[in-house]
Motif scaffolding. Structure first.
Motif, PDB file in Angstrom:
ATOM      1  N   LYS A 258     -11.131   1.518  -5.502  1.00 18.45           N
ATOM      2  CA  LYS A 258     -10.919   0.462  -6.477  1.00 18.45           C
ATOM      3  C   LYS A 258      -9.764  -0.439  -6.014  1.00 18.45           C
ATOM      4  O   LYS A 258      -8.899  -0.025  -5.256  1.00 18.45           O
ATOM      5  CB  LYS A 258     -10.620   1.052  -7.859  1.00 18.45           C
ATOM      6  N   PHE A 259      -9.794  -1.632  -6.517  1.00 18.45           N
ATOM      7  CA  PHE A 259      -8.844  -2.651  -6.119  1.00 18.45           C
ATOM      8  C   PHE A 259      -8.118  -3.143  -7.374  1.00 18.45           C
ATOM      9  O   PHE A 259      -8.741  -3.648  -8.300  1.00 18.45           O
ATOM     10  CB  PHE A 259      -9.626  -3.781  -5.431  1.00 18.45           C
ATOM     11  N   MET A 379      -1.114  -6.046  -4.833  1.00 16.58           N
ATOM     12  CA  MET A 379      -2.508  -5.598  -4.694  1.00 16.58           C
ATOM     13  C   MET A 379      -2.505  -4.166  -4.175  1.00 16.58           C
ATOM     14  O   MET A 379      -1.820  -3.855  -3.193  1.00 16.58           O
ATOM     15  CB  MET A 379      -3.260  -6.515  -3.734  1.00 16.58           C
ATOM     16  N   ILE A 380      -3.264  -3.291  -4.850  1.00 14.17           N
ATOM     17  CA  ILE A 380      -3.260  -1.857  -4.527  1.00 14.17           C
ATOM     18  C   ILE A 380      -4.690  -1.352  -4.354  1.00 14.17           C
ATOM     19  O   ILE A 380      -5.563  -1.619  -5.184  1.00 14.17           O
ATOM     20  CB  ILE A 380      -2.558  -1.048  -5.641  1.00 14.17           C
ATOM     21  N   GLN A 381      -4.913  -0.622  -3.285  1.00 15.39           N
ATOM     22  CA  GLN A 381      -6.196   0.049  -3.031  1.00 15.39           C
ATOM     23  C   GLN A 381      -6.028   1.523  -3.371  1.00 15.39           C
ATOM     24  O   GLN A 381      -5.097   2.177  -2.888  1.00 15.39           O
ATOM     25  CB  GLN A 381      -6.568  -0.112  -1.552  1.00 15.39           C
ATOM     26  N   CYS A 382      -6.909   2.059  -4.224  1.00 19.23           N
ATOM     27  CA  CYS A 382      -6.754   3.461  -4.609  1.00 19.23           C
ATOM     28  C   CYS A 382      -8.120   4.080  -4.915  1.00 19.23           C
ATOM     29  O   CYS A 382      -9.113   3.382  -5.151  1.00 19.23           O
ATOM     30  CB  CYS A 382      -5.845   3.597  -5.830  1.00 19.23           C
ATOM     31  N   GLU A 383      -8.167   5.408  -4.911  1.00 22.68           N
ATOM     32  CA  GLU A 383      -9.371   6.135  -5.302  1.00 22.68           C
ATOM     33  C   GLU A 383      -9.616   5.950  -6.791  1.00 22.68           C
ATOM     34  O   GLU A 383      -8.683   5.745  -7.571  1.00 22.68           O
ATOM     35  CB  GLU A 383      -9.198   7.623  -5.003  1.00 22.68           C
ATOM     36  N   GLU A 384     -10.876   6.027  -7.167  1.00 25.22           N
ATOM     37  CA  GLU A 384     -11.226   5.825  -8.574  1.00 25.22           C
ATOM     38  C   GLU A 384     -10.544   6.832  -9.476  1.00 25.22           C
ATOM     39  O   GLU A 384     -10.183   6.524 -10.619  1.00 25.22           O
ATOM     40  CB  GLU A 384     -12.747   5.901  -8.745  1.00 25.22           C
ATOM     41  N   ALA A 385     -10.295   8.053  -8.955  1.00 20.76           N
ATOM     42  CA  ALA A 385      -9.669   9.093  -9.766  1.00 20.76           C
ATOM     43  C   ALA A 385      -8.227   8.749 -10.126  1.00 20.76           C
ATOM     44  O   ALA A 385      -7.689   9.248 -11.125  1.00 20.76           O
ATOM     45  CB  ALA A 385      -9.713  10.424  -9.012  1.00 20.76           C
ATOM     46  N   VAL A 390      -2.467   4.745 -11.835  1.00 22.17           N
ATOM     47  CA  VAL A 390      -1.835   3.577 -11.208  1.00 22.17           C
ATOM     48  C   VAL A 390      -1.602   2.484 -12.242  1.00 22.17           C
ATOM     49  O   VAL A 390      -0.524   1.881 -12.300  1.00 22.17           O
ATOM     50  CB  VAL A 390      -2.706   3.049 -10.052  1.00 22.17           C
ATOM     51  N   GLU A 391      -2.588   2.233 -13.068  1.00 23.79           N
ATOM     52  CA  GLU A 391      -2.430   1.216 -14.113  1.00 23.79           C
ATOM     53  C   GLU A 391      -1.299   1.577 -15.066  1.00 23.79           C
ATOM     54  O   GLU A 391      -0.507   0.719 -15.463  1.00 23.79           O
ATOM     55  CB  GLU A 391      -3.730   1.058 -14.891  1.00 23.79           C
ATOM     56  N   GLU A 392      -1.220   2.849 -15.433  1.00 20.32           N
ATOM     57  CA  GLU A 392      -0.170   3.293 -16.349  1.00 20.32           C
ATOM     58  C   GLU A 392       1.216   3.081 -15.731  1.00 20.32           C
ATOM     59  O   GLU A 392       2.148   2.630 -16.403  1.00 20.32           O
ATOM     60  CB  GLU A 392      -0.378   4.771 -16.687  1.00 20.32           C
ATOM     61  N   LEU A 400       3.600  -7.869 -15.692  1.00 23.41           N
ATOM     62  CA  LEU A 400       3.252  -8.945 -16.600  1.00 23.41           C
ATOM     63  C   LEU A 400       1.750  -9.006 -16.866  1.00 23.41           C
ATOM     64  O   LEU A 400       1.312  -9.474 -17.920  1.00 23.41           O
ATOM     65  CB  LEU A 400       3.720 -10.289 -16.020  1.00 23.41           C
ATOM     66  N   GLY A 401       0.954  -8.512 -15.896  1.00 23.59           N
ATOM     67  CA  GLY A 401      -0.482  -8.474 -16.052  1.00 23.59           C
ATOM     68  C   GLY A 401      -1.100  -7.542 -15.031  1.00 23.59           C
ATOM     69  O   GLY A 401      -0.596  -7.416 -13.911  1.00 23.59           O
ATOM     70  N   VAL A 402      -2.166  -6.861 -15.392  1.00 23.85           N
ATOM     71  CA  VAL A 402      -2.855  -5.919 -14.498  1.00 23.85           C
ATOM     72  C   VAL A 402      -4.355  -6.165 -14.616  1.00 23.85           C
ATOM     73  O   VAL A 402      -4.874  -6.321 -15.744  1.00 23.85           O
ATOM     74  CB  VAL A 402      -2.536  -4.445 -14.842  1.00 23.85           C
ATOM     75  N   SER A 403      -5.069  -6.176 -13.479  1.00 18.42           N
ATOM     76  CA  SER A 403      -6.511  -6.400 -13.493  1.00 18.42           C
ATOM     77  C   SER A 403      -7.188  -5.531 -12.433  1.00 18.42           C
ATOM     78  O   SER A 403      -6.619  -5.304 -11.356  1.00 18.42           O
ATOM     79  CB  SER A 403      -6.824  -7.864 -13.227  1.00 18.42           C
ATOM     80  N   ARG A 404      -8.378  -5.015 -12.757  1.00 16.09           N
ATOM     81  CA  ARG A 404      -9.180  -4.243 -11.804  1.00 16.09           C
ATOM     82  C   ARG A 404     -10.222  -5.165 -11.141  1.00 16.09           C
ATOM     83  O   ARG A 404     -10.720  -6.087 -11.767  1.00 16.09           O
ATOM     84  CB  ARG A 404      -9.932  -3.108 -12.507  1.00 16.09           C
ATOM     85  N   MET A 405     -10.510  -4.843  -9.898  1.00 14.01           N
ATOM     86  CA  MET A 405     -11.607  -5.527  -9.202  1.00 14.01           C
ATOM     87  C   MET A 405     -12.641  -4.500  -8.805  1.00 14.01           C
ATOM     88  O   MET A 405     -12.333  -3.514  -8.142  1.00 14.01           O
ATOM     89  CB  MET A 405     -11.100  -6.260  -7.955  1.00 14.01           C
TER      90      MET A 405
END
Length: 406
Positions: A258-259, A379-385, A390-392, A400-405
């Motif tokens: 996930k991105f 920008m962070i690349q991480c495993e779905e698990a 990471v968001e927390e 200020l803002g967080v979004s998944r790609m």
């Protein structure tokens, strides 16, 4: 590198930054040595300030100025000591000339250091204390300086300046009999207040007082900018490798990866967020941090911990505050309320006038977004698990803002 932007010690932060030569020259004019103190040239400043105190007191220059401004020319002639006055002139003119010349030269050194992207130290620890780069509120430094001269310097860890100003202003307040004069003024005995005060010592205070809150304010602004420059350089060096960006965009093609994109303002929380993400097992090559270049625009009206240029509202306010406070103290000696109250009225009037003039000038072309703005994109690349964790972490560290790609 041939130059450095700043030097941190246990007791102070000395840095190169752009200064207005005319503002520095004004403070050297109002009190010899203050121009060099703004430039962080402490040894030369100390010599000139103490020389000013000694020669001015011996020649009774402050009293001569007061009598001249009041129109008592004969009293001005009688009070001044010509033997000491002749010695005063040369040093006074040197302090003004040297402040202007040094400011121009130091501005050149700053521009060269900035073009070289000169390095800087972020933390200095010792037996007595520790000093580190961090963001602070300019208005807090101003408020503490207005309350007690020297406290604003301690807030931004300029211990040398703070200690000197504590002792210097305490001595001047004592010999001017200011506490007794304030006591009589507060209970309405204005004539008694005027009779007890020593105007030779009191007239040092307008220049000292306005200089202290101006310098502590501007120093806070410049230290905030220094923090941002150092942090941007660190992020570019460790979190902007081309391999990082390529790997992150390739990860979008892998279903298990996930991105995540987040935006931050430039504070220490940004670095804490990145290191917390790394502790989850995400390596540096999967993290990219992109400091944003700030758009060139008209100067901000009010400086804050988030945006500051140092020249917006305080320069003219400090200059007019000094002049009006001095005039209020001089003419107030012949008015009913006395020099203290009229000095305060003069200072407030000068500061408000300076603010009003700058407000009218700057407000015409003011643009930009109010409040906190995004300054860094992460920008962070991480495993779905790990996605939720990471968001927390990002939200917990004031993103200020967080979004998944996907």
């Amino acid at each position: 590198m041939r130059r450095t932007r700043a030097l941190l010690s246990q007791f102070s932060t000395n840095q190169l930054h752009l200064r207005n030569p005319w503002v520095v020259t004004f403070f050297a004019f109002s009190y010899p040595g203050f121009g060099n103190l703004i430039l962080h040239r402490y040894a030369k400043a100390l010599i000139l300030i103490l020389w000013e105190l000694f020669i001015n007191h011996q020649a009774k220059i402050n009293l001569a100025i007061m009598y001249t401004m009041q129109g008592h020319f004969q009293s001005a002639k009688e009070v001044i000591d010509e033997r000491w006055f002749i010695l005063y002139v040369g040093i006074y003119m040197f302090a003004i000339w040297d402040a202007y010349r040094s400011t121009v030269d130091i501005n050149k050194q700053y521009m060269l250091a900035d073009r070289e992207d000169a390095p800087m130290i972020t933390l200095k620890m010792g037996v007595w204390d520790m000093n580190y780069l961090d963001k602070k509120l300019p208005w807090v430094a101003l408020a503490w300086s207005a309350l007690v001269p020297g406290l604003g310097y301690l807030y931004i860890h300029k211990v040398i300046s703070g200690l000197f100003m504590f002792g210097y202003t305490t001595a001047i307040v004592y010999f001017s009999h200011l506490p007794q004069a304030i006591h009589w003024m507060m209970i309405g005995h204005f004539e008694q207040s005027k009779s007890v005060i020593n105007m030779q010592w009191l007239l040092y205070l307008p220049s000292i007082y306005t200089f202290i809150f101006y310098d502590s304010y501007i120093s806070t602004v410049e230290q905030n900018k220094l923090f941002e420059k150092e942090q941007s350089k660190y992020l570019r060096m460790y979190y902007q490798a081309s391999a990082n960006v390529e790997a992150i965009f390739q990860s979008a093609q892998v279903k298990s990866m996930k991105f995540i994109v987040a935006t931050f303002e430039q504070t220490v929380f940004l670095e804490m967020a990145i290191t917390a993400v790394e502790r989850l097992g995400i390596t540096k090559d999967k993290i990219t941090a992109l400091p944003l270049d700030k758009r060139s625009e008209p100067r901000k009206i009010f400086d804050s911990i988030h945006t500051a240029d140092g020249f917006s509202m305080m320069d003219l306010a400090a200059v007019l505050g000094t002049i009006f406070m001095l005039l209020g103290a001089i003419y107030g000696f012949e008015l009913k309320w006395g020099p203290i109250l009229w000095g305060i009225i003069g200072a407030v009037s000068g500061i408000l006038l300076g603010f009003s003039i700058k407000l009218m000038i700057l407000k015409k072309n003011r643009t930009g977004v109010k409040g906190i703005t995004s300054e860094v994109v992460v920008m962070i690349q991480c495993e779905e698990a790990l996605l939720e964790k990471v968001e927390e972490v990002l939200w917990d560290h004031t993103a200020l803002g967080v979004s998944r790609m996907a």
